[in-house]
Design a protein around this motif. Structure first.
Motif, PDB file in Angstrom:
ATOM      1  N   GLU A  15       0.517  -2.266 -16.311  1.00 58.53           N
ATOM      2  CA  GLU A  15       0.539  -1.055 -15.492  1.00 58.53           C
ATOM      3  C   GLU A  15       1.158  -1.417 -14.154  1.00 58.53           C
ATOM      4  O   GLU A  15       1.030  -2.552 -13.698  1.00 58.53           O
ATOM      5  CB  GLU A  15      -0.867  -0.486 -15.290  1.00 58.53           C
ATOM      6  N   GLY A  16       1.832  -0.479 -13.564  1.00 53.06           N
ATOM      7  CA  GLY A  16       2.487  -0.761 -12.289  1.00 53.06           C
ATOM      8  C   GLY A  16       3.371  -1.990 -12.407  1.00 53.06           C
ATOM      9  O   GLY A  16       4.226  -2.076 -13.280  1.00 53.06           O
ATOM     10  N   PHE A  17       3.151  -2.970 -11.535  1.00 56.07           N
ATOM     11  CA  PHE A  17       3.927  -4.207 -11.553  1.00 56.07           C
ATOM     12  C   PHE A  17       3.116  -5.371 -12.125  1.00 56.07           C
ATOM     13  O   PHE A  17       3.498  -6.525 -11.985  1.00 56.07           O
ATOM     14  CB  PHE A  17       4.427  -4.532 -10.139  1.00 56.07           C
ATOM     15  N   PRO A  38       3.773  -3.140  -0.980  1.00 58.33           N
ATOM     16  CA  PRO A  38       3.342  -1.860  -1.515  1.00 58.33           C
ATOM     17  C   PRO A  38       3.642  -1.671  -3.006  1.00 58.33           C
ATOM     18  O   PRO A  38       3.234  -0.675  -3.590  1.00 58.33           O
ATOM     19  CB  PRO A  38       4.137  -0.851  -0.685  1.00 58.33           C
ATOM     20  N   LEU A  39       4.346  -2.607  -3.640  1.00 61.10           N
ATOM     21  CA  LEU A  39       4.676  -2.438  -5.054  1.00 61.10           C
ATOM     22  C   LEU A  39       3.477  -2.683  -5.962  1.00 61.10           C
ATOM     23  O   LEU A  39       3.157  -1.883  -6.819  1.00 61.10           O
ATOM     24  CB  LEU A  39       5.811  -3.395  -5.457  1.00 61.10           C
ATOM     25  N   GLY A  40       2.833  -3.811  -5.785  1.00 61.94           N
ATOM     26  CA  GLY A  40       1.720  -4.189  -6.640  1.00 61.94           C
ATOM     27  C   GLY A  40       0.440  -4.337  -5.850  1.00 61.94           C
ATOM     28  O   GLY A  40       0.340  -3.889  -4.711  1.00 61.94           O
TER      29      GLY A  40
END
Length: 153
Positions: A15-17, A38-40
């Motif tokens: 999920e996400g990064f 802010p990515l992961g």
């Protein structure tokens, strides 16, 4: 110690990064990788951290093998890997350099093989030798008191 040929490592985005890394060795546990905010959510190391760890690990193993062959004593080496991040001309973040410090116990530095190995071991580290083709890397050997025993260019 030889690892010639090919190997495949499988990565799967959760999920996400957040990425699960499954290694080709059955006894090696999976590893979760993630990106910083802010990515992961920093639930695991990112690729830059793993590259720094890989270089330090490879150099550590190469030195221990050179000095002791198959039976290094326990707790005789610590390592620190510093990754220096820079921006290129397009303002993209890149690894500008790596600095690896190997902190050695007396049992390493007092070994009869150490004098020869301290100038030889780097050439046998697959990872750092490969990285050096594109990223400057300085490697420093220190004793437990912080005295520099060897430094590469």
């Amino acid at each position: 110690m030889s690892e010639e040929g090919r190997f495949t490592i499988h990565l799967e985005q959760r999920e996400g990064f957040l990425i699960n890394v499954a290694f080709d060795w059955k006894r090696a546990p999976d590893l979760l990788m993630d990106e910083p905010p802010p990515l992961g959510e920093q639930q695991g190391p990112n690729a830059s951290r793993l590259l720094a760890a890989a270089a330090a690990n490879c150099l550590s193993a190469s030195l221990l093998y050179c000095v002791f062959k198959e039976e290094p004593p326990e707790n005789c080496l610590r390592a620190e890997a510093t990754c220096i991040m820079v921006r290129n001309e397009k303002k993209r973040q890149r690894i500008g350099a790596l600095e690896i410090r190997l902190i050695l116990a007396d049992v390493v530095t007092q070994s009869p093989r150490f004098a020869r190995c301290k100038t030889l071991f780097e050439d046998f580290c697959v990872v750092s030798a490969s990285i050096r083709q594109g990223i400057p890397m300085r490697v420093t050997l220190l004793d437990g008191q912080g005295v520099i025993l060897h430094e590469s260019e």
